[in-house]
Design a protein around this motif. Sequence first.
Motif, PDB file in Angstrom:
ATOM      1  N   VAL A  53      43.875  45.181  82.444  1.00 40.49           N
ATOM      2  CA  VAL A  53      44.600  44.244  83.301  1.00 40.49           C
ATOM      3  C   VAL A  53      46.075  44.363  82.941  1.00 40.49           C
ATOM      4  O   VAL A  53      46.434  44.466  81.765  1.00 40.49           O
ATOM      5  N   ARG A  54      46.947  44.494  83.975  1.00 41.35           N
ATOM      6  CA  ARG A  54      48.370  44.673  83.678  1.00 41.35           C
ATOM      7  C   ARG A  54      49.161  44.117  84.863  1.00 41.35           C
ATOM      8  O   ARG A  54      48.607  43.697  85.859  1.00 41.35           O
ATOM      9  N   GLY A  55      50.467  44.082  84.669  1.00 41.64           N
ATOM     10  CA  GLY A  55      51.332  43.445  85.672  1.00 41.64           C
ATOM     11  C   GLY A  55      51.826  42.131  85.098  1.00 41.64           C
ATOM     12  O   GLY A  55      51.009  41.317  84.644  1.00 41.64           O
ATOM     13  N   ALA A  56      53.135  41.927  85.096  1.00 38.20           N
ATOM     14  CA  ALA A  56      53.704  40.785  84.381  1.00 38.20           C
ATOM     15  C   ALA A  56      53.059  39.439  84.738  1.00 38.20           C
ATOM     16  O   ALA A  56      52.519  38.758  83.857  1.00 38.20           O
ATOM     17  N   THR A  90      49.989  40.374  72.460  1.00 43.58           N
ATOM     18  CA  THR A  90      49.335  41.568  73.012  1.00 43.58           C
ATOM     19  C   THR A  90      50.335  42.537  73.649  1.00 43.58           C
ATOM     20  O   THR A  90      50.166  43.745  73.565  1.00 43.58           O
ATOM     21  N   ARG A  91      51.382  42.012  74.322  1.00 47.78           N
ATOM     22  CA  ARG A  91      52.403  42.903  74.901  1.00 47.78           C
ATOM     23  C   ARG A  91      53.741  42.158  74.851  1.00 47.78           C
ATOM     24  O   ARG A  91      53.802  40.963  75.157  1.00 47.78           O
ATOM     25  N   PRO A  92      54.844  42.863  74.479  1.00 47.34           N
ATOM     26  CA  PRO A  92      56.094  42.149  74.174  1.00 47.34           C
ATOM     27  C   PRO A  92      57.105  42.018  75.312  1.00 47.34           C
ATOM     28  O   PRO A  92      58.018  41.193  75.230  1.00 47.34           O
ATOM     29  N   ASN A 203      50.793  56.233  85.469  1.00 44.75           N
ATOM     30  CA  ASN A 203      50.535  56.503  86.895  1.00 44.75           C
ATOM     31  C   ASN A 203      50.117  55.277  87.690  1.00 44.75           C
ATOM     32  O   ASN A 203      49.253  55.361  88.574  1.00 44.75           O
ATOM     33  N   GLN A 204      50.781  54.150  87.424  1.00 48.08           N
ATOM     34  CA  GLN A 204      50.448  52.936  88.179  1.00 48.08           C
ATOM     35  C   GLN A 204      50.753  53.116  89.675  1.00 48.08           C
ATOM     36  O   GLN A 204      50.103  52.547  90.530  1.00 48.08           O
ATOM     37  N   GLY A 205      51.761  53.956  89.958  1.00 49.49           N
ATOM     38  CA  GLY A 205      52.068  54.177  91.374  1.00 49.49           C
ATOM     39  C   GLY A 205      51.003  55.020  92.052  1.00 49.49           C
ATOM     40  O   GLY A 205      50.421  54.634  93.072  1.00 49.49           O
ATOM     41  N   THR A 244      59.408  43.561  88.391  1.00 44.92           N
ATOM     42  CA  THR A 244      60.077  43.441  87.111  1.00 44.92           C
ATOM     43  C   THR A 244      59.204  42.689  86.119  1.00 44.92           C
ATOM     44  O   THR A 244      58.304  41.948  86.514  1.00 44.92           O
ATOM     45  N   ASP A 245      59.491  42.892  84.878  1.00 51.48           N
ATOM     46  CA  ASP A 245      58.753  42.226  83.795  1.00 51.48           C
ATOM     47  C   ASP A 245      59.583  41.165  83.100  1.00 51.48           C
ATOM     48  O   ASP A 245      59.044  40.320  82.380  1.00 51.48           O
ATOM     49  N   ARG A 246      60.890  41.235  83.287  1.00 49.81           N
ATOM     50  CA  ARG A 246      61.758  40.219  82.708  1.00 49.81           C
ATOM     51  C   ARG A 246      63.163  40.388  83.289  1.00 49.81           C
ATOM     52  O   ARG A 246      63.693  41.496  83.300  1.00 49.81           O
ATOM     53  N   ALA A 254      64.406  44.194  83.383  1.00 49.99           N
ATOM     54  CA  ALA A 254      63.484  45.066  82.644  1.00 49.99           C
ATOM     55  C   ALA A 254      62.335  45.406  83.569  1.00 49.99           C
ATOM     56  O   ALA A 254      61.768  44.524  84.239  1.00 49.99           O
ATOM     57  N   ASN A 255      62.006  46.653  83.652  1.00 47.02           N
ATOM     58  CA  ASN A 255      60.889  47.099  84.476  1.00 47.02           C
ATOM     59  C   ASN A 255      60.342  48.403  83.924  1.00 47.02           C
ATOM     60  O   ASN A 255      60.862  48.961  82.946  1.00 47.02           O
ATOM     61  N   LYS A 256      59.291  48.915  84.561  1.00 44.38           N
ATOM     62  CA  LYS A 256      58.643  50.129  84.089  1.00 44.38           C
ATOM     63  C   LYS A 256      59.641  51.259  83.867  1.00 44.38           C
ATOM     64  O   LYS A 256      60.582  51.427  84.652  1.00 44.38           O
ATOM     65  N   ILE A 257      59.408  52.024  82.817  1.00 46.59           N
ATOM     66  CA  ILE A 257      60.282  53.138  82.449  1.00 46.59           C
ATOM     67  C   ILE A 257      60.541  54.030  83.671  1.00 46.59           C
ATOM     68  O   ILE A 257      59.634  54.350  84.426  1.00 46.59           O
TER      69      ILE A 257
HETATM   70  C1  LIG Z   1      54.718  42.319  89.395  1.00 47.87           C
HETATM   71  S1  LIG Z   1      54.934  42.781  87.761  1.00 47.87           S
HETATM   72  C2  LIG Z   1      54.706  44.477  87.865  1.00 47.87           C
HETATM   73  C3  LIG Z   1      55.389  45.196  86.743  1.00 47.87           C
HETATM   74  O1  LIG Z   1      54.511  45.321  85.621  1.00 47.87           O
HETATM   75  C4  LIG Z   1      54.345  46.693  85.366  1.00 47.87           C
HETATM   76  O2  LIG Z   1      54.203  46.987  84.012  1.00 47.87           O
HETATM   77  P1  LIG Z   1      52.703  47.322  83.430  1.00 47.87           P
HETATM   78  O3  LIG Z   1      52.001  48.128  84.476  1.00 47.87           O
HETATM   79  O4  LIG Z   1      53.008  48.077  82.164  1.00 47.87           O
HETATM   80  O5  LIG Z   1      52.076  45.974  83.177  1.00 47.87           O
HETATM   81  C5  LIG Z   1      55.586  47.339  85.924  1.00 47.87           C
HETATM   82  O6  LIG Z   1      56.694  47.190  85.078  1.00 47.87           O
HETATM   83  C6  LIG Z   1      55.733  46.569  87.191  1.00 47.87           C
HETATM   84  O7  LIG Z   1      56.962  46.623  87.825  1.00 47.87           O
END
Ligand SMILES: CSC[C@H]1O[C@H](OP(=O)(O)O)[C@H](O)[C@@H]1O
Length: 365
Positions: A53-56, A90-92, A203-205, A244-246, A254-257
């Motif tokens: 599970v991921r996504g801010a 769990t994630r910073p 590869n989330q995209g 974004t994540d922050r 801050a967002n994905k690399i």
């Molecule tokens: C709507 S938040 C999405 C945001 O989270 C992603 O990070 P991760 O897949 O590592 O949780 C990525 O930065 C997305 O833009």
Amino acid sequence: MKINGTPYRSVWVDEKDGWSVHIFDQTRLPFALDILQLTTPEQVAHAIKTMQVRGAPLIGAVAAYGLALALRTDSSDAALEQQAAMLAATRPTAINLAWAIERMLNHLRPIAPAQRAAAAYAEAGRICDEDAAQNEAIGLHGLELLRTLAAQRGKNDRINILTHCNAGWIATVDWGTALAPIYMAHDEGLNVHVWVDETRPRNQGAALTAWELGSHGVPHTVIADNAGGHLMQHGLVDLVIVGTDRVTRNADVANKIGTYLKALAARDNNVPFWVALPSTTIDWRVADGVREIPIEERSGTEITHIHGRDDHGQISRVQITPDGSKAANPAFDVTPARLVSGLITEKGCCPATPEGLLSLFPEQG
Ligand SMILES: CSC[C@H]1O[C@H](OP(=O)(O)O)[C@H](O)[C@@H]1O
């Protein structure tokens, strides 16, 4: 959002037992739609750490339910603090995780231990409902942007939007952030097309955004991360929308690399670069994102190996680098506010400035 006509959120409590928590295993998408039933806070922590599970916004909501699961077993003050700290660690980078845990602690500390588990489920449910509503509002505000763009063009001219990573409904409780306006524009009949950055290394995209858009019938093309600048140079990108994540109070993002590099290319080609976020992603305590936002360093094996479906239809992992090659894997970067055209929030759109943010959230002044 719907999967094959059935409405889903990205996290939900089991209707039968009333307490176990369900999520999609995002490491199996797009090739398998596996639903995980989480019954312990440790399982929740594992799911967040391994990016099942991921996504801010979503990791904040799932962590809130992780605390509710913990309190079913031990609702003492000590357990509450210890489990909250475990989940928060769990994630910073995504501030939503810390925000959700802090909100749960503030809500639960004054409640008698015997009532804490029920109160935790109720508060986690409110966090989910609020996230879904905020993201729907983000969609509506972002839709206005796309309508304006469409009005400036010929009615049937295609609007090409580039996005990075996955900020769709599967990264939130529902609707998504960057993708919410795109879904609404598509449903309204605007001619939108999405360039989908594959988003190495996870590869989330390629795996998640492409799956979401394809499931909803939104025209899209998956591209290498490094192709975006070229497409912008040739006028094939009308705007960029990312999640974004922050976001700091100075509007650094801050967002994905790889997001920072897209913002640089967008600025060099006069392509609008918009960031979509709910207010739960704003960290008012931080000003300078480059210096103050912790960037998650993930395992180098995410660089040296890649997952996919092999020719036999099996989801497998293969090594793509020589034995012994080292790998570095910063999972996020920070785009300075000066490169951001504007922010799309549940309260409306604003310039990426401290004043812009305070115009929408004056209570933070
Ligand atoms: C709507 S938040 C999405 C945001 O989270 C992603 O990070 P991760 O897949 O590592 O949780 C990525 O930065 C997305 O833009």
